[in-house]
Design an enzyme around this catalytic site. Structure first.
Site, PDB file in Angstrom:
ATOM      1  N   GLU A  99       9.301 -13.069  -6.081  1.00  0.00           N
ATOM      2  CA  GLU A  99       8.171 -12.255  -5.654  1.00  0.00           C
ATOM      3  C   GLU A  99       7.721 -12.608  -4.247  1.00  0.00           C
ATOM      4  OE1 GLU A  99       7.145  -9.639  -6.939  1.00  0.00           O
ATOM      5  OE2 GLU A  99       8.203  -9.770  -8.840  1.00  0.00           O
TER       6      GLU A  99
ATOM      7  N   TYR B 258      -1.309  -9.186  -5.235  1.00  0.00           N
ATOM      8  CA  TYR B 258      -0.079  -8.625  -5.784  1.00  0.00           C
ATOM      9  C   TYR B 258       0.743  -9.676  -6.523  1.00  0.00           C
ATOM     10  CZ  TYR B 258       4.726  -7.555  -6.340  1.00  0.00           C
ATOM     11  OH  TYR B 258       5.958  -7.450  -6.904  1.00  0.00           O
TER      12      TYR B 258
ATOM     13  N   ASP C 124       1.766  -2.710  -5.616  1.00  0.00           N
ATOM     14  CA  ASP C 124       2.448  -2.890  -4.339  1.00  0.00           C
ATOM     15  C   ASP C 124       2.571  -1.518  -3.685  1.00  0.00           C
ATOM     16  OD1 ASP C 124       4.406  -1.638  -5.836  1.00  0.00           O
ATOM     17  OD2 ASP C 124       6.008  -2.626  -4.738  1.00  0.00           O
TER      18      ASP C 124
END
Length: 345
Positions: free
Chosen positions: A48, A131, A149
């Site tokens: 991520e 996020y 996102d």
DNA sequence: CAGCCGTGGTT
DNA sequence: TAACCAAGGCT
């Protein structure tokens, strides 16, 4: 016959997950949907962070190298700063690499080597914002977090026909999405929405005909669907010029470490002066490079020794020119040294 | 909030 | 080709 049409159309998560079960992209950091396995929080977190503002294609190789070299958060936390920064070279947004190490060390020191399993706990770690906290909580820990996102923003803005410009539209998007997140498979739900945005509900030329959310998408069929989400106009980028010093001695090149703050912070680089509005002198070779908020022409000039310039104070080291690939230079300098060595060859 | 912070692919 | 854009975070 007993099910109302509105119920069918309203099953947003169900339609999306059914599509995901058929169409999920196969990615190195992703386990198969419904496989029953538990994703490794370390790998989810690493992926991520690498994927922040970065494409899947660019991340794949870096993810493989990082997980091979540092298989656990303990391994990464124990790594040397220079090794991690060099391994990140070329991926961009180098503050991510500094925060990555800081985060790994906090997880080891303050959390016994285990990532927090809540969104709030994750959010408090360096390099983890709204996020990433939500996505790791959902994907690695099964939390029903609201993961937003750029893909999700686009899908929801279109599905709900939200014409408010970003970033103001974020409130509406979050409120709309929060009502849709399922208690079951929230991680797959988040990844499905992102896959959909990346492969179907694309910025240009969205494939509405095959979209699982077509039935109740308010922007479907609109000629101006590509206008959504509405974004603010971009500012013009200035052009700057700079010099880089080629200081060679016995087959070695003098490199410096850039300060942690600012452009290419913490990365190895060729020494040189500040970047300004006008070119100062001509050199051996030069390259043009585009950054996020300005374009740069960097010119290479020969210098005799580090102590003769303003580089004396800089922390530096001699690096074998034959092994320059391993120095971990960011792309800007990589382009310049490649051009220089190609010219000499 | 708005500016800063990389790079490479797509159109 | 120049513009746009990407699984954003920090200050």
């Amino acid at each position: 016959m007993s099910v109302q049409t509105s119920d069918i159309v309203g099953d947003f998560a169900g339609r999306l997950l059914d599509w995901y079960d058929q169409s999920a992209r196969v990615l190195p950091w992703r386990i198969a949907p419904n496989s029953g396995g538990d994703p490794d929080p370390y790998r989810v977190w690493l992926a991520e962070v690498m994927l922040q503002q970065t494409t899947v294609a660019a991340v794949a190789g870096y993810f493989a190298r990082f997980t091979e070299r540092w298989p656990t958060v303990a391994d990464l936390a124990a790594a040397g700063d220079a090794d991690v920064m060099a391994a990140w070279a070329g991926l961009g947004y180098y503050a991510r690499a500094r925060n990555l190490l800081a985060c790994a060390r906090v997880v080891m020191r303050d959390h016994g080597g285990r990532f927090p399993d809540s969104e709030a706990g994750l959010r408090a770690l360096p390099g983890i914002g709204d996020y990433t906290a939500a996505s790791v909580a959902a994907i690695a820990f099964g939390r029903a977090a609201v993961v937003i996102d750029a893909n999700v923003e686009r899908v929801i803005a279109r599905h709900r026909l939200i014409e408010t410009p970003l970033p103001m539209a974020k409130r509406e998007i979050r409120a709309a999405l929060a009502l849709l997140v399922p208690g079951d498979r929230p991680g797959d739900f988040a990844q499905a929405l992102m896959d959909l945005g990346a492969t179907v509900c694309t910025p240009r030329g969205p494939a509405c005909a095959i979209c699982p959310l077509m039935a109740d998408c308010r922007a479907r069929g609109r000629a101006d669907i590509e206008r959504l989400p509405v974004k603010p106009p971009k500012k013009a980028k200035p052009h700057r010029h700079g010099l880089a010093h080629w200081i060679e001695q016995d087959g070695q090149l003098w490199l410096v470490r850039r300060p942690d703050k600012g452009m290419l912070g913490g990365m190895r680089a060729l020494p040189g002066g500040e970047w300004g509005e006008v070119p100062s002198e001509s050199g051996i070779v030069s390259v043009d490079h585009g950054f996020t908020h300005f374009d740069l022409t960097l010119t290479l000039v020969r210098r005799a020794a580090p102590h003769e310039g303003p580089d004396a104070a800089a922390e530096g080291l001699w690096w074998p020119i034959a092994d320059l690939d391993a120095a971990g230079l960011p792309t800007l300098y990589r382009k310049l040294t490649d051009k220089m060595l190609e010219r000499d060859a």
